[in-house]
Each structure stands twice: as structure tokens, then as C-alpha cells.
Design a protein around this motif. Sequence first.
Motif, PDB file in Angstrom:
ATOM      1  N   GLY A  84      31.337  34.738  40.497  1.00  0.00           N
ATOM      2  CA  GLY A  84      31.777  34.634  39.115  1.00  0.00           C
ATOM      3  C   GLY A  84      32.103  33.201  38.757  1.00  0.00           C
ATOM      4  N   LEU A  85      31.884  32.833  37.507  1.00  0.00           N
ATOM      5  CA  LEU A  85      32.101  31.457  37.051  1.00  0.00           C
ATOM      6  C   LEU A  85      33.055  31.415  35.874  1.00  0.00           C
ATOM      7  N   LEU A  86      33.968  30.436  35.916  1.00  0.00           N
ATOM      8  CA  LEU A  86      34.870  30.188  34.799  1.00  0.00           C
ATOM      9  C   LEU A  86      34.733  28.721  34.428  1.00  0.00           C
ATOM     10  N   PHE A  87      34.368  28.468  33.158  1.00  0.00           N
ATOM     11  CA  PHE A  87      34.047  27.121  32.713  1.00  0.00           C
ATOM     12  C   PHE A  87      35.156  26.531  31.841  1.00  0.00           C
ATOM     13  N   GLN A  88      34.934  25.295  31.370  1.00  0.00           N
ATOM     14  CA  GLN A  88      35.868  24.652  30.445  1.00  0.00           C
ATOM     15  C   GLN A  88      35.993  25.449  29.156  1.00  0.00           C
ATOM     16  N   ASP A  89      34.876  25.973  28.658  1.00  0.00           N
ATOM     17  CA  ASP A  89      34.863  26.774  27.435  1.00  0.00           C
ATOM     18  C   ASP A  89      34.830  28.259  27.795  1.00  0.00           C
ATOM     19  N   PRO A  90      35.516  29.103  27.041  1.00  0.00           N
ATOM     20  CA  PRO A  90      35.548  30.530  27.361  1.00  0.00           C
ATOM     21  C   PRO A  90      34.183  31.212  27.295  1.00  0.00           C
ATOM     22  N   LEU A  91      33.295  30.722  26.416  1.00  0.00           N
ATOM     23  CA  LEU A  91      31.942  31.257  26.278  1.00  0.00           C
ATOM     24  C   LEU A  91      31.947  32.758  25.986  1.00  0.00           C
ATOM     25  N   LEU A  92      32.857  33.185  25.105  1.00  0.00           N
ATOM     26  CA  LEU A  92      32.861  34.571  24.674  1.00  0.00           C
ATOM     27  C   LEU A  92      31.698  34.826  23.727  1.00  0.00           C
ATOM     28  N   PHE A  93      31.169  36.031  23.747  1.00  0.00           N
ATOM     29  CA  PHE A  93      30.054  36.376  22.869  1.00  0.00           C
ATOM     30  C   PHE A  93      30.587  36.573  21.453  1.00  0.00           C
ATOM     31  N   PRO A  94      30.142  35.762  20.482  1.00  0.00           N
ATOM     32  CA  PRO A  94      30.704  35.835  19.131  1.00  0.00           C
ATOM     33  C   PRO A  94      30.347  37.124  18.398  1.00  0.00           C
ATOM     34  N   HIS A  95      29.252  37.786  18.804  1.00  0.00           N
ATOM     35  CA  HIS A  95      28.821  39.001  18.108  1.00  0.00           C
ATOM     36  C   HIS A  95      29.511  40.251  18.648  1.00  0.00           C
ATOM     37  N   LEU A  96      30.346  40.095  19.682  1.00  0.00           N
ATOM     38  CA  LEU A  96      31.068  41.224  20.259  1.00  0.00           C
ATOM     39  C   LEU A  96      32.564  41.070  20.012  1.00  0.00           C
ATOM     40  N   SER A  97      33.242  42.175  19.890  1.00  0.00           N
ATOM     41  CA  SER A  97      34.700  42.158  19.796  1.00  0.00           C
ATOM     42  C   SER A  97      35.291  41.748  21.143  1.00  0.00           C
ATOM     43  N   VAL A  98      36.603  41.566  21.183  1.00  0.00           N
ATOM     44  CA  VAL A  98      37.270  41.281  22.456  1.00  0.00           C
ATOM     45  C   VAL A  98      36.983  42.402  23.446  1.00  0.00           C
ATOM     46  N   GLY A  99      37.121  43.647  23.003  1.00  0.00           N
ATOM     47  CA  GLY A  99      36.827  44.776  23.884  1.00  0.00           C
ATOM     48  C   GLY A  99      35.377  44.789  24.324  1.00  0.00           C
ATOM     49  N   ALA A 135      36.734  34.942  17.439  1.00  0.00           N
ATOM     50  CA  ALA A 135      36.954  33.737  16.629  1.00  0.00           C
ATOM     51  C   ALA A 135      38.365  33.679  16.065  1.00  0.00           C
ATOM     52  N   THR A 136      39.058  34.808  16.021  1.00  0.00           N
ATOM     53  CA  THR A 136      40.415  34.836  15.480  1.00  0.00           C
ATOM     54  C   THR A 136      41.469  34.566  16.562  1.00  0.00           C
ATOM     55  N   LEU A 137      41.057  34.384  17.798  1.00  0.00           N
ATOM     56  CA  LEU A 137      41.996  34.161  18.896  1.00  0.00           C
ATOM     57  C   LEU A 137      42.283  32.683  19.070  1.00  0.00           C
ATOM     58  N   SER A 138      43.452  32.371  19.587  1.00  0.00           N
ATOM     59  CA  SER A 138      43.777  30.990  19.957  1.00  0.00           C
ATOM     60  C   SER A 138      42.991  30.607  21.206  1.00  0.00           C
ATOM     61  N   GLY A 139      42.995  29.311  21.529  1.00  0.00           N
ATOM     62  CA  GLY A 139      42.289  28.854  22.721  1.00  0.00           C
ATOM     63  C   GLY A 139      42.819  29.512  23.979  1.00  0.00           C
ATOM     64  N   GLY A 140      44.130  29.666  24.074  1.00  0.00           N
ATOM     65  CA  GLY A 140      44.714  30.298  25.245  1.00  0.00           C
ATOM     66  C   GLY A 140      44.353  31.760  25.345  1.00  0.00           C
ATOM     67  N   GLN A 141      44.313  32.456  24.201  1.00  0.00           N
ATOM     68  CA  GLN A 141      43.933  33.863  24.204  1.00  0.00           C
ATOM     69  C   GLN A 141      42.470  34.036  24.607  1.00  0.00           C
ATOM     70  N   GLN A 142      41.616  33.155  24.110  1.00  0.00           N
ATOM     71  CA  GLN A 142      40.208  33.218  24.506  1.00  0.00           C
ATOM     72  C   GLN A 142      40.044  32.991  26.004  1.00  0.00           C
ATOM     73  N   ALA A 143      40.807  32.054  26.548  1.00  0.00           N
ATOM     74  CA  ALA A 143      40.738  31.779  27.986  1.00  0.00           C
ATOM     75  C   ALA A 143      41.165  32.996  28.791  1.00  0.00           C
ATOM     76  N   ARG A 144      42.159  33.733  28.302  1.00  0.00           N
ATOM     77  CA  ARG A 144      42.622  34.936  28.999  1.00  0.00           C
ATOM     78  C   ARG A 144      41.546  36.023  28.986  1.00  0.00           C
ATOM     79  N   VAL A 145      40.883  36.169  27.845  1.00  0.00           N
ATOM     80  CA  VAL A 145      39.813  37.161  27.761  1.00  0.00           C
ATOM     81  C   VAL A 145      38.670  36.786  28.708  1.00  0.00           C
ATOM     82  N   ALA A 146      38.310  35.493  28.753  1.00  0.00           N
ATOM     83  CA  ALA A 146      37.238  35.048  29.642  1.00  0.00           C
ATOM     84  C   ALA A 146      37.588  35.321  31.099  1.00  0.00           C
ATOM     85  N   LEU A 147      38.846  35.090  31.467  1.00  0.00           N
ATOM     86  CA  LEU A 147      39.285  35.351  32.840  1.00  0.00           C
ATOM     87  C   LEU A 147      39.152  36.827  33.186  1.00  0.00           C
ATOM     88  N   MET A 148      39.625  37.693  32.305  1.00  0.00           N
ATOM     89  CA  MET A 148      39.576  39.121  32.612  1.00  0.00           C
ATOM     90  C   MET A 148      38.146  39.648  32.583  1.00  0.00           C
TER      91      MET A 148
END
Length: 211
Positions: A84-99, A135-148
Amino acid sequence: MNNAANALTLEQVSIHLAGRLLLHVNATVAPGDVLTVMGPSGSGKSTLLAFIAGFLQSTFTAQGQVRLGDTDVLRLPAEQRGVGLLFQDPLLFPHLSVGGNLRFGLPHRSPQKSAQVAKALDQVGLAGFEARDPATLSGGQQARVALMRLLLSQPRAVLLDEPFSKLDTALRQEMRALVFGQLREAGLPALLVTHDEADATAAGGPIIALG
């Protein structure tokens, strides 16, 4: 847990660019431990991660062995290496919800996906965020989602490519504690590349200095 059966081993790993040696590494990372590789830009830190993960550019040449337990990961395609890889940017998929982002990380046959997503969000203080737009999450929240999302994919080892470098100082300390704590709890060997001594100190494991 059998540490030898779950360790990440780098044996006589060397990487060259245009005939010049960038790095040479021998190391074993036990489950739950973090090996830090430090060095300036251009020293080969991220190139080492690319070699382990299976996407090293053809301009580089590499030798050596990389094993996860008894598995020679270099013989496997990238998607089968269990890394598994964790980068500088969370790289969340913008077309998907957090879930949706978290469900994407789950194995296809994983049962009770909604319950697993809810539990993962609760672990990082984001209970009830399933329907949120990333897109509505803070940087820290996005990082948490990427980690999980990474942890839900059930990797056998984790590679961390300066994942805290774009966070502000207070959030950086918080995310270090969260990431390293989650990796220890999951019993995953991890390799962190960074130029920040505070990252290495927080990781609490051995350090290899390049350059």
C-alpha cells in the motif's frame, strides 16, 4: 504473530541512474515497525519506493531482492504485491463520496462493506461522513480518509512517500501519531521516505541516511 513471516526484507537492493549508483540498501522491517530512509531531493528515496511497488521507470536500473515474508514481490505484477502507498496528496477520487472512496479500498468479496466503512471512519474521528464530498473536507480530514482507504485494502506492507510534508505543523504532528499508531496496531511493516528529521523521530524506527 510470526514476525519473520510478515517482515519486509530488502536484500542488496541497489538502484542506478545512467550508470551512477543512487542507493544501496540492506534492511529488514518487522511488522509494526517503520524504517525511515532520509535524504535530499534526487537521492533516490522515492525511486526506492517505486522499485518496491512495481512502477520503477525504465530510465533506472535496479538489482536485489524484495520479500514480504517468503514471497519474492519482484516476481509479481504491481497490483499483486500487497503493498500500500500513502503519498503527499490524499489522491481521493473526486467523483466518489467519502464512503465510496473507502469502499473502493475494500476487497471485492469483502462482506458488510457499509459496517467496515463506518468503523473505519469512527476510528479516525469522522463518524457519519460517508455521504460527504471529499472536496468539502479539510486537508487533515482528507489525509485521514486516504489512510483508512489504504488500510481497508489489507496491504501486507506500507510505503510512505513524505505523507506529512504538505500539512501545517500542528496537523503534521497529529497525523504522524495517527499514521504510525494505525500501522503498529495493524502490524504492518512500513518504509517511510522523508527529508524531515521530525518524521523520522516520530516513526521511532531505524534510519538510513542517503546522500
